[in-house]
Design a protein around this motif. Structure first.
Motif, PDB file in Angstrom:
ATOM      1  N   GLU A 120      45.191 -35.310 -42.283  1.00 16.53           N
ATOM      2  CA  GLU A 120      45.230 -36.546 -43.052  1.00 16.53           C
ATOM      3  C   GLU A 120      43.843 -37.192 -43.134  1.00 16.53           C
ATOM      4  OE1 GLU A 120      48.184 -39.054 -41.347  1.00 16.53           O
ATOM      5  OE2 GLU A 120      49.844 -37.773 -41.990  1.00 16.53           O
ATOM      6  N   LEU A 121      43.454 -37.503 -44.371  1.00 18.46           N
ATOM      7  CA  LEU A 121      42.168 -38.139 -44.645  1.00 18.46           C
ATOM      8  C   LEU A 121      42.395 -39.368 -45.511  1.00 18.46           C
ATOM      9  CD1 LEU A 121      40.240 -34.900 -45.664  1.00 18.46           C
ATOM     10  CD2 LEU A 121      39.769 -36.233 -43.607  1.00 18.46           C
ATOM     11  N   SER A 122      41.473 -40.305 -45.457  1.00 16.00           N
ATOM     12  CA  SER A 122      41.496 -41.408 -46.409  1.00 16.00           C
ATOM     13  C   SER A 122      40.073 -41.848 -46.712  1.00 16.00           C
ATOM     14  CB  SER A 122      42.325 -42.591 -45.879  1.00 16.00           C
ATOM     15  OG  SER A 122      41.638 -43.318 -44.895  1.00 16.00           O
ATOM     16  N   LEU A 123      39.914 -42.482 -47.851  1.00 16.44           N
ATOM     17  CA  LEU A 123      38.628 -43.022 -48.281  1.00 16.44           C
ATOM     18  C   LEU A 123      38.773 -44.528 -48.426  1.00 16.44           C
ATOM     19  CD1 LEU A 123      37.783 -40.461 -51.135  1.00 16.44           C
ATOM     20  CD2 LEU A 123      36.984 -40.398 -48.764  1.00 16.44           C
ATOM     21  N   ILE A 124      37.763 -45.274 -48.003  1.00 15.41           N
ATOM     22  CA  ILE A 124      37.783 -46.731 -48.115  1.00 15.41           C
ATOM     23  C   ILE A 124      36.467 -47.210 -48.712  1.00 15.41           C
ATOM     24  CG2 ILE A 124      36.914 -47.083 -45.746  1.00 15.41           C
ATOM     25  CD1 ILE A 124      38.721 -49.586 -45.637  1.00 15.41           C
ATOM     26  N   GLU A 125      36.555 -48.159 -49.623  1.00 21.82           N
ATOM     27  CA  GLU A 125      35.354 -48.704 -50.243  1.00 21.82           C
ATOM     28  C   GLU A 125      34.646 -49.668 -49.299  1.00 21.82           C
ATOM     29  OE1 GLU A 125      36.630 -48.609 -54.971  1.00 21.82           O
ATOM     30  OE2 GLU A 125      36.513 -50.538 -53.927  1.00 21.82           O
ATOM     31  N   VAL A 126      33.317 -49.584 -49.272  1.00 17.54           N
ATOM     32  CA  VAL A 126      32.495 -50.497 -48.476  1.00 17.54           C
ATOM     33  C   VAL A 126      31.326 -50.984 -49.315  1.00 17.54           C
ATOM     34  CG1 VAL A 126      33.095 -49.409 -46.272  1.00 17.54           C
ATOM     35  CG2 VAL A 126      31.086 -48.591 -47.540  1.00 17.54           C
ATOM     36  N   ASP A 127      30.720 -52.077 -48.876  1.00 17.79           N
ATOM     37  CA  ASP A 127      29.564 -52.637 -49.590  1.00 17.79           C
ATOM     38  C   ASP A 127      28.297 -51.903 -49.168  1.00 17.79           C
ATOM     39  OD1 ASP A 127      30.992 -54.634 -51.002  1.00 17.79           O
ATOM     40  OD2 ASP A 127      31.057 -55.858 -49.183  1.00 17.79           O
ATOM     41  N   ASP A 128      28.223 -50.653 -49.522  1.00 20.97           N
ATOM     42  CA  ASP A 128      27.090 -49.826 -49.108  1.00 20.97           C
ATOM     43  C   ASP A 128      27.011 -48.625 -50.041  1.00 20.97           C
ATOM     44  OD1 ASP A 128      24.926 -49.019 -47.642  1.00 20.97           O
ATOM     45  OD2 ASP A 128      26.014 -48.715 -45.751  1.00 20.97           O
ATOM     46  N   ILE A 129      25.938 -47.879 -49.925  1.00 21.49           N
ATOM     47  CA  ILE A 129      25.756 -46.649 -50.687  1.00 21.49           C
ATOM     48  C   ILE A 129      24.940 -45.700 -49.814  1.00 21.49           C
ATOM     49  CG2 ILE A 129      23.639 -47.458 -51.833  1.00 21.49           C
ATOM     50  CD1 ILE A 129      24.532 -45.899 -54.318  1.00 21.49           C
ATOM     51  N   ILE A 130      25.140 -44.426 -49.970  1.00 21.00           N
ATOM     52  CA  ILE A 130      24.405 -43.469 -49.150  1.00 21.00           C
ATOM     53  C   ILE A 130      22.911 -43.547 -49.472  1.00 21.00           C
ATOM     54  CG2 ILE A 130      24.621 -41.490 -50.728  1.00 21.00           C
ATOM     55  CD1 ILE A 130      25.180 -39.789 -48.151  1.00 21.00           C
ATOM     56  N   LEU A 131      22.075 -43.502 -48.444  1.00 14.04           N
ATOM     57  CA  LEU A 131      20.630 -43.541 -48.643  1.00 14.04           C
ATOM     58  C   LEU A 131      20.166 -42.277 -49.354  1.00 14.04           C
ATOM     59  CD1 LEU A 131      19.526 -44.875 -45.133  1.00 14.04           C
ATOM     60  CD2 LEU A 131      19.782 -46.192 -47.255  1.00 14.04           C
ATOM     61  N   THR A 132      19.111 -42.390 -50.125  1.00 15.19           N
ATOM     62  CA  THR A 132      18.608 -41.250 -50.891  1.00 15.19           C
ATOM     63  C   THR A 132      18.300 -40.063 -50.001  1.00 15.19           C
ATOM     64  OG1 THR A 132      17.662 -42.711 -52.574  1.00 15.19           O
ATOM     65  CG2 THR A 132      16.787 -40.472 -52.461  1.00 15.19           C
ATOM     66  N   GLU A 133      17.701 -40.303 -48.827  1.00 16.35           N
ATOM     67  CA  GLU A 133      17.336 -39.201 -47.935  1.00 16.35           C
ATOM     68  C   GLU A 133      18.558 -38.537 -47.291  1.00 16.35           C
ATOM     69  OE1 GLU A 133      16.379 -43.038 -45.527  1.00 16.35           O
ATOM     70  OE2 GLU A 133      16.396 -42.369 -47.619  1.00 16.35           O
ATOM     71  N   ASN A 134      19.708 -39.210 -47.345  1.00 15.87           N
ATOM     72  CA  ASN A 134      20.926 -38.651 -46.768  1.00 15.87           C
ATOM     73  C   ASN A 134      21.873 -38.062 -47.813  1.00 15.87           C
ATOM     74  OD1 ASN A 134      20.107 -39.446 -44.201  1.00 15.87           O
ATOM     75  ND2 ASN A 134      21.150 -41.426 -44.344  1.00 15.87           N
ATOM     76  N   ALA A 135      21.599 -38.328 -49.087  1.00 13.87           N
ATOM     77  CA  ALA A 135      22.483 -37.856 -50.150  1.00 13.87           C
ATOM     78  C   ALA A 135      22.401 -36.339 -50.285  1.00 13.87           C
ATOM     79  CB  ALA A 135      22.107 -38.514 -51.475  1.00 13.87           C
ATOM     80  N   THR A 136      23.566 -35.701 -50.445  1.00 16.61           N
ATOM     81  CA  THR A 136      23.575 -34.245 -50.609  1.00 16.61           C
ATOM     82  C   THR A 136      23.049 -33.869 -51.983  1.00 16.61           C
ATOM     83  OG1 THR A 136      25.886 -34.265 -51.344  1.00 16.61           O
ATOM     84  CG2 THR A 136      25.486 -33.977 -48.993  1.00 16.61           C
ATOM     85  N   LYS A 137      22.466 -32.691 -52.067  1.00 19.12           N
ATOM     86  CA  LYS A 137      21.785 -32.256 -53.293  1.00 19.12           C
ATOM     87  C   LYS A 137      22.533 -31.147 -54.030  1.00 19.12           C
ATOM     88  CE  LYS A 137      17.463 -33.227 -50.821  1.00 19.12           C
ATOM     89  NZ  LYS A 137      17.469 -34.640 -51.163  1.00 19.12           N
TER      90      LYS A 137
END
Length: 301
Positions: A120-137
């Motif tokens: 079981e998985l879930s996704l929740i919205e937060v007031d944030d965004i992944i940093l550019t250096e951490n974003a998958t390519k």
């Protein structure tokens, strides 16, 4: 002392199916291909953000003969991952594109679904965004929509008060304003303890979570927790050097496995960051068994 979650480890029946789901469907990076250090015939897969940062990591042991799991009394339940504000509908549409059923809990603004092993998985919205250096390519998921890290781990136990006391007194987690929910010092991840009064025993299988791991900064802090566990007669399973981190494994009062792992040295110990996950990686103490390990593991990518 506890900085947040380090990783969550579960069982999968198929490395190939698991790899497709977590890298293609969810867009996480495959950051380490290695083996279970206690049983080198078992593949161990790690997924996370681009840099493989603690707090983003979901790991899986491949058990090809794993049967169905039965969650009855004491078990780890839903893993919740953070997504940026306003992207819940994007993710519901994306999952539907891959024929994955999901449903939205409007009260808590979470999107619930299951992986191929029925974890079981879930996704929740937060007031944030992944940093550019951490974003998958590698993924077609825009950076503005990508999974950020782990929001919450959930334990369902017969005696929740004892588990909550353990998490507060031993790990130093503190209560939030939500009932049975705790936070770490950096408030980067939450732990929720639910109650289950069933008498039947749980049975581990595909999709079962084996343990959750919390992060400490250094081996010195880990040693302090080890000494604390000894002093308070907490059940210690292992205190061990893993190569990529050092770990202490203990049992909480309801018998669930809790790991505490160091933040460093991390996954770039034996692979450059741009090549993470490209080959079978082994800690130094297993290199002398590489030929045997490679011979018994089938290619899955």
């Amino acid at each position: 002392m506890i900085k947040g979650l380090h990783h969550i480890s579960a069982f999968t029946k198929s490395a190939k199916t698991n790899h497709y789901f977590y890298t293609v469907v969810l867009g996480l990076r495959f950051v380490k291909s290695t083996v279970n250090q206690e049983n080198i015939s078992i593949r161990h897969l790690f997924y996370g953000d681009y840099q493989g940062n603690p707090g983003t990591l979901l790991t899986f042991f491949e058990l090809k003969r794993a049967g169905r799991s039965y969650n009855e009394t004491n078990y780890f339940s839903t893993i919740t991952l953070k997504i940026p504000k306003g992207t819940l509908s994007y993710w519901k549409t994306r999952l539907a594109h891959f024929s994955i059923e999901s449903h939205v809990d409007l009260e808590n603004q979470r999107l619930f679904f299951k992986d191929p092993d029925q974890m079981e998985l879930s996704l929740i919205e937060v007031d944030d965004i992944i940093l550019t250096e951490n974003a998958t390519k590698h993924s077609d998921i825009p950076q503005s929509n990508q999974i950020i890290d782990i929001f919450e781990a959930e334990l369902t136990v017969k005696r929740p008060d004892e588990t909550l006391s353990f998490l507060k007194t031993f790990l130093g987690l503190t209560p939030t304003n939500q009932h049975s929910q705790l936070k770490d010092t950096q408030q980067s991840a939450l732990t929720f303890v639910g109650s289950n009064k069933k008498s039947s025993l749980s049975r581990m299988g595909r999709g079962s979570i084996d343990h959750i791991a919390y992060t400490v900064s250094s081996a010195k802090e880990l040693e302090e927790l080890y000494q604390k566990a000894v002093h308070h007669h907490i059940i210690i399973e292992q205190y061990i050097e893993r190569g990529y981190f050092k770990s202490l494994y203990v049992k909480e009062p309801n018998g669930l496995r809790i790991e505490i792992a160091t933040e460093t040295p991390g996954f770039t110990l034996d692979e450059p960051i741009e090549a993470l996950g490209n080959k079978l990686a082994l800690p130094i103490f297993l290199e002398n068994k590489r030929a045997v390990i490679e011979a018994q593991l089938e290619d899955f990518q």
